[in-house]
Design an enzyme around this catalytic site. Structure first.
Site, PDB file in Angstrom:
ATOM      1  N   HIS A 191       0.843  -1.203   0.000  1.00  0.00           N
ATOM      2  CA  HIS A 191       0.000   0.000   0.000  1.00  0.00           C
ATOM      3  C   HIS A 191       0.872   1.245   0.000  1.00  0.00           C
ATOM      4  O   HIS A 191       1.970   1.262   0.561  1.00  0.00           O
ATOM      5  CB  HIS A 191      -0.988  -0.001   1.170  1.00  0.00           C
ATOM      6  CG  HIS A 191      -0.376   0.015   2.537  1.00  0.00           C
ATOM      7  ND1 HIS A 191       0.046   1.169   3.160  1.00  0.00           N
ATOM      8  CD2 HIS A 191      -0.133  -0.982   3.426  1.00  0.00           C
ATOM      9  CE1 HIS A 191       0.511   0.893   4.372  1.00  0.00           C
ATOM     10  NE2 HIS A 191       0.429  -0.411   4.555  1.00  0.00           N
ATOM     11  N   ASP A 250      -0.107   4.331   1.098  1.00  0.00           N
ATOM     12  CA  ASP A 250      -0.478   5.341   2.074  1.00  0.00           C
ATOM     13  C   ASP A 250       0.219   5.109   3.410  1.00  0.00           C
ATOM     14  O   ASP A 250       0.735   4.021   3.684  1.00  0.00           O
ATOM     15  CB  ASP A 250      -1.992   5.358   2.275  1.00  0.00           C
ATOM     16  CG  ASP A 250      -2.541   4.012   2.733  1.00  0.00           C
ATOM     17  OD1 ASP A 250      -2.138   2.991   2.171  1.00  0.00           O
ATOM     18  OD2 ASP A 250      -3.375   3.991   3.664  1.00  0.00           O
ATOM     19  N   ASP A 258       6.378   1.047   6.857  1.00  0.00           N
ATOM     20  CA  ASP A 258       4.931   0.807   6.719  1.00  0.00           C
ATOM     21  C   ASP A 258       4.320   1.848   5.796  1.00  0.00           C
ATOM     22  O   ASP A 258       3.731   2.816   6.244  1.00  0.00           O
ATOM     23  CB  ASP A 258       4.264   0.848   8.095  1.00  0.00           C
ATOM     24  CG  ASP A 258       2.820   0.397   8.058  1.00  0.00           C
ATOM     25  OD1 ASP A 258       2.451  -0.297   7.096  1.00  0.00           O
ATOM     26  OD2 ASP A 258       2.056   0.737   8.978  1.00  0.00           O
ATOM     27  N   GLU A 312      -5.014   1.671   2.594  1.00  0.00           N
ATOM     28  CA  GLU A 312      -4.989   0.486   3.466  1.00  0.00           C
ATOM     29  C   GLU A 312      -5.170   0.874   4.921  1.00  0.00           C
ATOM     30  O   GLU A 312      -5.786   0.130   5.707  1.00  0.00           O
ATOM     31  CB  GLU A 312      -3.673  -0.274   3.279  1.00  0.00           C
ATOM     32  CG  GLU A 312      -3.591  -1.620   3.995  1.00  0.00           C
ATOM     33  CD  GLU A 312      -3.038  -1.528   5.407  1.00  0.00           C
ATOM     34  OE1 GLU A 312      -3.067  -2.546   6.122  1.00  0.00           O
ATOM     35  OE2 GLU A 312      -2.563  -0.430   5.810  1.00  0.00           O
ATOM     36  N   GLU A 344       4.152  -6.093   3.850  1.00  0.00           N
ATOM     37  CA  GLU A 344       4.028  -5.438   5.154  1.00  0.00           C
ATOM     38  C   GLU A 344       5.227  -5.804   6.034  1.00  0.00           C
ATOM     39  O   GLU A 344       5.850  -6.858   5.851  1.00  0.00           O
ATOM     40  CB  GLU A 344       2.736  -5.880   5.850  1.00  0.00           C
ATOM     41  CG  GLU A 344       1.464  -5.379   5.204  1.00  0.00           C
ATOM     42  CD  GLU A 344       1.095  -3.969   5.651  1.00  0.00           C
ATOM     43  OE1 GLU A 344       1.911  -3.313   6.326  1.00  0.00           O
ATOM     44  OE2 GLU A 344      -0.026  -3.531   5.315  1.00  0.00           O
ATOM     45  N   HIS A 388       3.304   2.729  12.720  1.00  0.00           N
ATOM     46  CA  HIS A 388       2.430   3.698  13.391  1.00  0.00           C
ATOM     47  C   HIS A 388       3.100   4.355  14.598  1.00  0.00           C
ATOM     48  O   HIS A 388       2.428   4.845  15.502  1.00  0.00           O
ATOM     49  CB  HIS A 388       1.109   3.038  13.843  1.00  0.00           C
ATOM     50  CG  HIS A 388       0.353   2.381  12.742  1.00  0.00           C
ATOM     51  ND1 HIS A 388      -0.917   1.851  12.920  1.00  0.00           N
ATOM     52  CD2 HIS A 388       0.662   2.154  11.439  1.00  0.00           C
ATOM     53  CE1 HIS A 388      -1.345   1.330  11.780  1.00  0.00           C
ATOM     54  NE2 HIS A 388      -0.391   1.504  10.876  1.00  0.00           N
TER      55      HIS A 388
END
Length: 386
Positions: A81, A83, A113, A145, A170, A357
């Site tokens: 992904h 984003d 990520d 995502e 990932e 994150h």
């Protein structure tokens, strides 16, 4: 043009990090991923890929990219992904959009990520002899995502996308992941009838009714432990978290409305439909007594759990390449949507999920060369004759 026209690995990483592509439910944070998609398409075309870009039907300004190289059917799909999550500048010690090298780490938003994965893919492809390619190679770059997963939900719009195998990059420290839990975020809203607290008969107290619902859900949590337990997961049962509750506005008023927000993470084998059936059963008594008083509202579309059979060819090859045993994890990815293409699917990519994150997200530079070698081994095993 040739693969030699590609920027250096560091430069590719740098350019990807420099382009904001945040997915957020708050409009002021949310940005388009189009510049990242265009950059990836430019590099993939230098490597001889044909690129197709689709704007999402569900979200204007968000795009998916599919790049293909090689004739015939089957082959390997490498997916990621484009984003990232939002960031809190006050918690970062570096500019999130400037790739910063310090203490053998590359810092930047998306470094693991997971925009950095695409730089690894480009580098691995550039080091393999295209004349020896024997099966199709596809690279998929998706949108959103981190919020809706709408990009992955729309991959079937690409024509003739039928790979034999799919690897989603990932961050797993390049250890294969063959299964993960799903994710549902639901609101249970009870609408009663307000009235003066001096006489309970004047109203229907939504907080009292929510107490009954929570009692039923607590029993359901216990049922989950016994009915669906799976020792492959570090948390072996489906989880249910009561994350937010609000009801009423004053002590002397009968509460007219109460909301509970809950997070449910089902194991493979517990379908989304079955989960909804459980939730409806937990509220049916109140619905029978007070028709129309309960609403079940999804905060986002549910994400199913994912599982690839452990003895599949892809899992066995990934274990051999990574020299580590495939495992199950508690977080979720786009894997269940890509598996619907009919391909063997697993999750394996550079970087640690512990960095995802987080402020000061980083990639350990010591992992770069081993990661590139593992990616090349995967590609050679399925798509090259030598």
């Amino acid at each position: 043009m040739t693969a030699q026209a590609l920027p250096s690995f560091f430069s590719m990483y740098q350019q990807l990090i420099a382009l904001p592509s945040i997915s957020a439910t708050v409009p002021k944070w949310d940005t388009s991923n189009k510049k990242v998609i265009d950059l990836l398409a430019e590099w993939l075309e230098l490597l001889g890929f044909e690129c197709e870009i689709n704007e999402l039907e569900s979200q204007q300004g968000k795009y998916n990219l599919l790049a293909r190289r090689g004739a015939g059917s089957g082959g390997l799909l490498l997916s990621g992904h484009t984003d990232t999550v939002p960031y809190d500048a006050s918690r970062w010690h570096f500019d999130p959009f400037t790739l910063t090298e310090k203490d053998n780490r590359w810092y930047g938003l998306g470094s693991i990520d997971m925009k950095g994965f695409f730089a690894f893919v480009m580098q691995a492809l550039s080091e393999l002899d295209i004349s020896q390619q024997s099966k199709p190679i596809m690279v998929l770059a998706t949108a959103d995502e981190e919020t809706t997963m709408n990009g992955a939900r729309e991959v079937s719009r690409f024509s003739n996308l039928k790979p034999d195998y799919c690897v989603i990059g990932e961050p797993t420290d390049m250890r294969p992941v063959y299964a993960h839990k799903g994710h549902m975020s639901e609101v249970i809203r009870i609408t009663g009838r307000s009235g003066h607290s001096s006489d309970p008969a004047l109203g229907i107290n939504a907080i009292e009714l929510m107490h009954e619902v929570i009692s039923s859900l607590m029993k359901l949590k216990e049922e989950f432990k016994h009915k669906y337990s799976n020792s492959s997961f570090t948390v072996p049962q489906p989880t249910m978290n009561f994350g937010h509750i609000h009801g009423g506005d004053n002590a002397n008023r009968i509460c007219g409305c109460c909301e509970l927000h809950l997070d449910v993470r089902p194991l493979p084998g517990l379908s989304v439909d079955e989960l909804y059936a459980h939730l409806h059963k937990a509220t049916e008594s109140i619905q029978t007594r007070y028709p129309g008083s309960i609403e079940l509202i999804s905060l986002h579309h549910p994400i199913p759990a994912f599982e690839q059979t452990h003895n599949s060819a892809l899992v066995q090859l990934a274990e051999k390449v990574s020299q580590s045993q495939a495992r199950a994890v508690n977080y979720c990815t786009e894997a269940p949507f890509l598996q619907e293409l009919g391909c063997e699917t697993l999750v394996m990519g550079p970087g640690s999920i512990k960095q995802a994150h987080q402020p000061d997200e980083y990639l350990l530079t010591e992992t770069i060369e081993p990661t590139q070698e593992k990616l090349k081994k995967l590609l050679k095993s399925y798509c090259f004759s030598n």
